[in-house]
Design a protein around this motif. Structure first.
Motif, PDB file in Angstrom:
ATOM      1  N   LYS A 132       0.627  -1.337  -0.036  1.00 34.50           N
ATOM      2  CA  LYS A 132       0.230  -0.124  -0.096  1.00 34.50           C
ATOM      3  C   LYS A 132       0.833   1.158   0.025  1.00 34.50           C
ATOM      4  O   LYS A 132       1.996   1.254   0.704  1.00 34.50           O
ATOM      5  N   ALA A 155       0.719   5.572   0.758  1.00 37.36           N
ATOM      6  CA  ALA A 155      -0.122   6.543   0.908  1.00 37.36           C
ATOM      7  C   ALA A 155       0.556   8.042   0.305  1.00 37.36           C
ATOM      8  O   ALA A 155       1.501   8.399   0.117  1.00 37.36           O
ATOM      9  N   ILE A 212      -4.820   6.312   0.221  1.00 34.90           N
ATOM     10  CA  ILE A 212      -4.111   5.143   0.105  1.00 34.90           C
ATOM     11  C   ILE A 212      -4.370   4.599  -1.166  1.00 34.90           C
ATOM     12  O   ILE A 212      -5.708   4.359  -1.592  1.00 34.90           O
ATOM     13  N   ARG A 233      -2.940   0.842  -3.800  1.00 34.41           N
ATOM     14  CA  ARG A 233      -2.240  -0.487  -3.790  1.00 34.41           C
ATOM     15  C   ARG A 233      -1.258  -0.369  -4.929  1.00 34.41           C
ATOM     16  O   ARG A 233      -1.762  -0.020  -6.251  1.00 34.41           O
TER      17      ARG A 233
END
Length: 367
Positions: A198, A200, A206, A208
């Protein structure tokens, strides 16, 4: 006598092109078959040249047969490659100026396959300094490559995932953005790692990231390891609870059976559609190039920029993507939907591949 030899040569080339053009329709998962789908651009150009030869050289009756055959072959290749030209509607939506300017929800990714035996470390380091991406990935990295990248870039990237290997399947991820829930996995074949993590954004949103580098297709081996890994990542991405990006050297072209199945399984968009080929391999052979290094993204992303970057001494060109993450999904077109039967076939193929006891393809190529 010479005319007879040339005529035989002409029809022999036409026959070979016809076979190579049609065999990939069989979907047989073998390198000798799947590899035939790679040079569709080159085969289209060769087909056009043969049509010119037929038009001005052959007698009327054989000319008609030749032109009809070549027209069918040309139509086959056109049907695949036209989607990757500006003649086709774009799949990914362009970012608005406001979205592109929002640095808190923008990410730039530089993806590269360095070629393990290439020792011109400084060329990639210098390129990353110049482009200053938020995330940089490098494939085929051994310990020396990882050390060189870290020495040159550790002060720029606080977050690293290092998977150094001597078998041409090493991978390193460098990120300015915080990473979490990171997994390094051999999905199907031992010592063929992929990364799932993940990321940020500065805004706190967030998403992936998947980095993959499956085995290449070779004439003496099936492609179930490559095809299965790409498909499994597609299924995972479709189930993600956050927007997903998949990038890497897929050892597959954008128009292939395997990549089109990946899009059906994942629902992710290909920014090349409607924009261009952006051929990344082979960097050293201009007439034999095709798109092997990819990025696919969720429809919540908008495309800001996509560029093939200068040669770094590898057989692959690096490629750069800049994307804006938005609050809603939007696409000019979407991939076809996968069905339960296709997903079951993928899982069966993956189970079959996991049971095999073998080395990864190409582990000794760079030694």
């Amino acid at each position: 006598m010479l005319a007879t030899i040339l005529l035989s040569l002409f029809w022999g080339i036409v026959a070979i092109i016809a076979v190579v053009s049609v065999l990939p329709f069989s979907k047989i998962p073998h390198g000798a078959i799947r590899g035939m789908a790679f040079p569709r651009e080159q085969l289209f150009i060769l087909t056009a040249l043969l049509a010119v030869v037929a038009l001005f050289w052959l007698a009327p009756e054989p000319r008609n047969y030749a032109l009809a055959t070549l027209a069918i072959i040309g139509a086959i290749h056109t049907g695949y490659i036209v989607k990757f030209t500006p003649l086709w509607p774009r799949q990914s939506v362009d970012a608005t100026p406001e979205q592109a300017a929002d640095a808190r929800n923008r990410v730039t990714i530089l993806a590269s396959n360095v070629k393990q035996s290439n020792r011109q470390y400084h060329r990639l380091v210098d390129l990353i300094h110049k482009e200053d991406p938020d995330i940089a990935t490098a494939l085929e990295v051994d310990p020396d490559w990882v050390d060189a990248l870290y020495d040159g870039l550790h002060d720029r990237y606080p977050h690293w995932i290092k998977v150094a290997k001597d078998n041409s399947y090493g991978v390193v991820l460098m990120s300015k953005m915080a990473l979490s829930e990171t997994q390094v996995r051999d999905l199907l074949v031992d010592d063929v790692p992929s990364i799932r993590t993940k990321v940020a954004m500065p805004s706190g949103r967030i998403w992936r990231l998947y980095i993959v580098h499956p085995e290449p297709p070779v004439p003496n081996h099936d492609t179930k390891g490559r095809d299965g890994e790409i498909a499994l990542v597609g299924i995972e991405a479709s189930k993600d609870d956050v927007p997903a990006i998949v990038t890497g050297d897929l050892n597959d072209v954008a128009w292939s059976t395997t990549t089109r199945r990946f899009q059906r399984l994942s629902g992710l968009l290909d920014p090349r559609v409607g924009r261009g080929f952006y051929n990344t391999f082979h960097a050293g052979i201009p007439v034999m190039r095709w798109p092997l290094d990819h990025l696919f993204h969720d429809a919540e992303f908008r495309l800001i920029r996509m560029s093939r970057l200068p040669n770094i001494g590898s057989d692959h060109f690096p490629i750069l993507f800049s994307l804006a993450l938005t609050d809603n999904a939007e696409a000019n077109s979407i991939p076809e939907k996968s069905d339960a039967e296709e997903r079951a076939e993928v899982r069966e193929m993956a189970d079959e591949e996991r049971e095999k006891d073998r080395k990864a393809i190409g582990t000794d190529w760079e030694k």
